[in-house]
Design an enzyme around this catalytic site. Structure first.
Site, PDB file in Angstrom:
ATOM      1  N   TYR A 153       0.841  -1.203   0.000  1.00 38.39           N
ATOM      2  CA  TYR A 153       0.000   0.000   0.000  1.00 38.39           C
ATOM      3  C   TYR A 153       0.876   1.254   0.000  1.00 38.39           C
ATOM      4  O   TYR A 153       1.591   1.531   0.959  1.00 38.39           O
ATOM      5  CB  TYR A 153      -0.963   0.013   1.197  1.00 38.39           C
ATOM      6  CG  TYR A 153      -1.868  -1.211   1.277  1.00 38.39           C
ATOM      7  CD1 TYR A 153      -2.079  -2.025   0.161  1.00 38.39           C
ATOM      8  CD2 TYR A 153      -2.499  -1.559   2.463  1.00 38.39           C
ATOM      9  CE1 TYR A 153      -2.901  -3.146   0.231  1.00 38.39           C
ATOM     10  CE2 TYR A 153      -3.322  -2.679   2.539  1.00 38.39           C
ATOM     11  CZ  TYR A 153      -3.507  -3.469   1.418  1.00 38.39           C
ATOM     12  OH  TYR A 153      -4.314  -4.583   1.496  1.00 38.39           O
TER      13      TYR A 153
ATOM     14  N   HIS B 144       0.655 -11.894   1.049  1.00 39.78           N
ATOM     15  CA  HIS B 144      -0.435 -11.114   0.440  1.00 39.78           C
ATOM     16  C   HIS B 144      -1.238 -11.923  -0.580  1.00 39.78           C
ATOM     17  O   HIS B 144      -2.443 -11.783  -0.677  1.00 39.78           O
ATOM     18  CB  HIS B 144       0.149  -9.840  -0.194  1.00 39.78           C
ATOM     19  CG  HIS B 144      -0.805  -8.699  -0.226  1.00 39.78           C
ATOM     20  ND1 HIS B 144      -0.414  -7.398  -0.126  1.00 39.78           N
ATOM     21  CD2 HIS B 144      -2.147  -8.631  -0.365  1.00 39.78           C
ATOM     22  CE1 HIS B 144      -1.456  -6.600  -0.191  1.00 39.78           C
ATOM     23  NE2 HIS B 144      -2.518  -7.323  -0.351  1.00 39.78           N
TER      24      HIS B 144
HETATM   25  N1  LIG Z   1      -5.508  -8.771   1.231  1.00 46.36           N
HETATM   26  C1  LIG Z   1      -5.878  -8.178   0.121  1.00 46.36           C
HETATM   27  O1  LIG Z   1      -5.569  -8.617  -0.999  1.00 46.36           O
HETATM   28  C2  LIG Z   1      -6.722  -6.939   0.219  1.00 46.36           C
HETATM   29  C3  LIG Z   1      -7.405  -6.448  -0.919  1.00 46.36           C
HETATM   30  C4  LIG Z   1      -8.198  -5.320  -0.762  1.00 46.36           C
HETATM   31  C5  LIG Z   1      -8.299  -4.718   0.485  1.00 46.36           C
HETATM   32  N2  LIG Z   1      -7.606  -5.182   1.569  1.00 46.36           N
HETATM   33  C6  LIG Z   1      -7.693  -4.550   2.912  1.00 46.36           C
HETATM   34  O2  LIG Z   1      -9.063  -4.397   3.240  1.00 46.36           O
HETATM   35  C7  LIG Z   1      -9.330  -3.014   3.492  1.00 46.36           C
HETATM   36  C8  LIG Z   1     -10.748  -2.663   3.111  1.00 46.36           C
HETATM   37  O3  LIG Z   1     -11.011  -2.886   1.745  1.00 46.36           O
HETATM   38  P1  LIG Z   1     -11.128  -1.697   0.657  1.00 46.36           P
HETATM   39  O4  LIG Z   1     -10.357  -0.538   1.104  1.00 46.36           O
HETATM   40  O5  LIG Z   1     -10.794  -2.325  -0.656  1.00 46.36           O
HETATM   41  O6  LIG Z   1     -12.694  -1.376   0.582  1.00 46.36           O
HETATM   42  P2  LIG Z   1     -13.855  -1.050   1.635  1.00 46.36           P
HETATM   43  O7  LIG Z   1     -13.361  -1.018   3.014  1.00 46.36           O
HETATM   44  O8  LIG Z   1     -14.975  -1.987   1.283  1.00 46.36           O
HETATM   45  O9  LIG Z   1     -14.304   0.416   1.149  1.00 46.36           O
HETATM   46  C9  LIG Z   1     -13.508   1.557   1.338  1.00 46.36           C
HETATM   47  C10 LIG Z   1     -14.222   2.723   0.665  1.00 46.36           C
HETATM   48  O10 LIG Z   1     -15.504   2.890   1.243  1.00 46.36           O
HETATM   49  C11 LIG Z   1     -15.644   4.191   1.770  1.00 46.36           C
HETATM   50  N3  LIG Z   1     -16.376   4.086   3.044  1.00 46.36           N
HETATM   51  C12 LIG Z   1     -15.897   3.647   4.229  1.00 46.36           C
HETATM   52  N4  LIG Z   1     -16.853   3.669   5.165  1.00 46.36           N
HETATM   53  C13 LIG Z   1     -17.976   4.134   4.556  1.00 46.36           C
HETATM   54  C14 LIG Z   1     -19.263   4.413   5.029  1.00 46.36           C
HETATM   55  N5  LIG Z   1     -19.603   4.186   6.295  1.00 46.36           N
HETATM   56  N6  LIG Z   1     -20.191   4.893   4.137  1.00 46.36           N
HETATM   57  C15 LIG Z   1     -19.852   5.105   2.829  1.00 46.36           C
HETATM   58  N7  LIG Z   1     -18.624   4.876   2.333  1.00 46.36           N
HETATM   59  C16 LIG Z   1     -17.686   4.388   3.200  1.00 46.36           C
HETATM   60  C17 LIG Z   1     -14.250   4.727   1.982  1.00 46.36           C
HETATM   61  O11 LIG Z   1     -14.257   6.146   1.884  1.00 46.36           O
HETATM   62  P3  LIG Z   1     -13.271   7.140   2.693  1.00 46.36           P
HETATM   63  O12 LIG Z   1     -11.922   6.468   2.732  1.00 46.36           O
HETATM   64  O13 LIG Z   1     -13.323   8.372   1.872  1.00 46.36           O
HETATM   65  O14 LIG Z   1     -13.818   7.359   4.073  1.00 46.36           O
HETATM   66  C18 LIG Z   1     -13.504   4.057   0.846  1.00 46.36           C
HETATM   67  O15 LIG Z   1     -13.699   4.775  -0.353  1.00 46.36           O
HETATM   68  C19 LIG Z   1      -8.262  -2.300   2.627  1.00 46.36           C
HETATM   69  O16 LIG Z   1      -8.148  -0.933   2.951  1.00 46.36           O
HETATM   70  C20 LIG Z   1      -7.067  -3.160   2.945  1.00 46.36           C
HETATM   71  O17 LIG Z   1      -6.552  -2.844   4.232  1.00 46.36           O
HETATM   72  C21 LIG Z   1      -6.852  -6.316   1.450  1.00 46.36           C
END
Ligand SMILES: NC(=O)c1ccc[n+]([C@@H]2O[C@H](COP(=O)([O-])OP(=O)(O)OC[C@H]3O[C@@H](n4cnc5c(N)ncnc54)[C@H](OP(=O)(O)O)[C@@H]3O)[C@@H](O)[C@H]2O)c1
Length: 282
Positions: A53, A118
């Site tokens: 990241y 990962h």
């Molecule tokens: N292991 C892997 O391969 C892998 C892959 C993907 C993700 N991840 C991990 O999982 C975490 C979460 O997944 P993600 O970041 O892909 O997606 P997510 O958590 O499903 O969504 C994040 C998005 O949703 C918005 N958001 C957050 N809370 C909200 C709410 N209450 N209402 C409306 N919108 C909201 C955020 O906006 P704002 O930021 O503007 O508040 C951001 O744009 C990642 O950050 C990472 O740490 C791991």
């Protein structure tokens, strides 16, 4: 906050903070550090990051926020559960400890609570497992696990080394594929499934049908999506948020209890899988 036991001892909170896309721009650095800092103040204890990241930038953001919170006495190190991940191309016998040292230095910590591969790459699993075990033995990580592993990968891993503490995969109301076989497989072993992108990268917050149901319950659509994820036994959610209202909404979702009627309505809107599908990845 509910916690889930980890194989090998210890526990992790049912909801944590994701950090993907943090640390990518110097101009956003201060607001991202402030967001992670605010999250700790609100009670978030699990923080998920990765060397990928922002090419280390997200780990630096987390490191700065954690250092400030520790200095201010707002939290103790042992109350935090810091997760990071090694790139597959670094996950060799020698590359893994080197990557871990770089992550520790960006995080400003002497240990990582959970260190994940990962996704599967070119290095033999046995090498990665040996390297992970050595990191546990030297105290640089507490637990190790994997990410984006389906059942066949998990079986191969189990045959190689039984020490995996968690598997982090894409799982949400909109992406329920893991419920068919991977989640039951992990449950049988008491191994937490960490749900990434639990609000489909923000898209589920705009799901109209889910929104109507959320409105009837007096919660936001994102909260309903998160409460559903952590209502699945053995599942931890790690939503990413920078905006303060999102951070607050999301942690409050950990206290919601969904009725059988609500769960049935969600099944109607987003049915569970009826057959095995390839593991979804973002
Ligand atoms: N292991 C892997 O391969 C892998 C892959 C993907 C993700 N991840 C991990 O999982 C975490 C979460 O997944 P993600 O970041 O892909 O997606 P997510 O958590 O499903 O969504 C994040 C998005 O949703 C918005 N958001 C957050 N809370 C909200 C709410 N209450 N209402 C409306 N919108 C909201 C955020 O906006 P704002 O930021 O503007 O508040 C951001 O744009 C990642 O950050 C990472 O740490 C791991």
């Amino acid at each position: 906050m509910q916690t889930l036991e980890i194989p090998g001892g210890g526990a992790m909170p049912a909801l944590g903070l994701g950090t993907w896309h943090m640390g990518e721009s110097a101009g956003r650095r201060a607001s991202e550090v402030a967001a992670v800092r605010a999250a700790i103040d609100m009670g978030y204890r699990l923080i998920d990051t990765a060397e990928m990241y922002g090419e280390g930038g997200a780990e630096e953001v987390v490191g700065q926020a954690v250092a400030e919170a520790l200095r201010a006495g707002d939290v103790k190190r042992e109350e935090l559960f810091i997760v990071s991940k090694v790139y597959p191309h670094n996950a060799s016998r020698r590359g893994t400890p080197a990557a871990c040292s770089r992550s520790l230095s960006r995080l400003g910590l002497d240990h990582i609570d959970l260190y994940l591969l990962h996704w599967r790459g070119e290095h033999p699993l046995a090498e990665t497992c040996d390297a992970m075990r050595a990191l546990v033995d030297t105290g640089r990580i507490r637990h190790w696990g994997v990410s984006n592993f389906d059942v066949d990968d998990m079986e191969e891993l189990e045959a190689t080394d039984g020490g995996c503490a968690a598997n982090q995969i894409y799982f949400s109301v909109g992406e329920r594929g893991a419920e068919f076989s991977l989640l039951p497989w992990q449950r049988e072993r008491g191994m937490p499934l960490m749900a990434y992108s639990p609000i489909d990268q923000g898209a589920l917050a705009a799901d109209v049908a889910l929104g109507k149901l959320a409105q009837q319950l007096g919660v936001t659509t994102a909260q309903l999506a998160l409460a559903w994820v952590i209502s699945r036994p053995g599942v931890v959610a790690i939503p990413k948020a920078v905006r303060e209202n999102h951070l607050r909404e999301n942690i409050a979702a950990a206290d919601l209890v969904l009725s059988a009627e609500t769960l049935a309505e969600i099944d109607r809107l987003h049915p569970p899988p009826r057959r095995k599908r390839p593991l979804a990845m973002i």
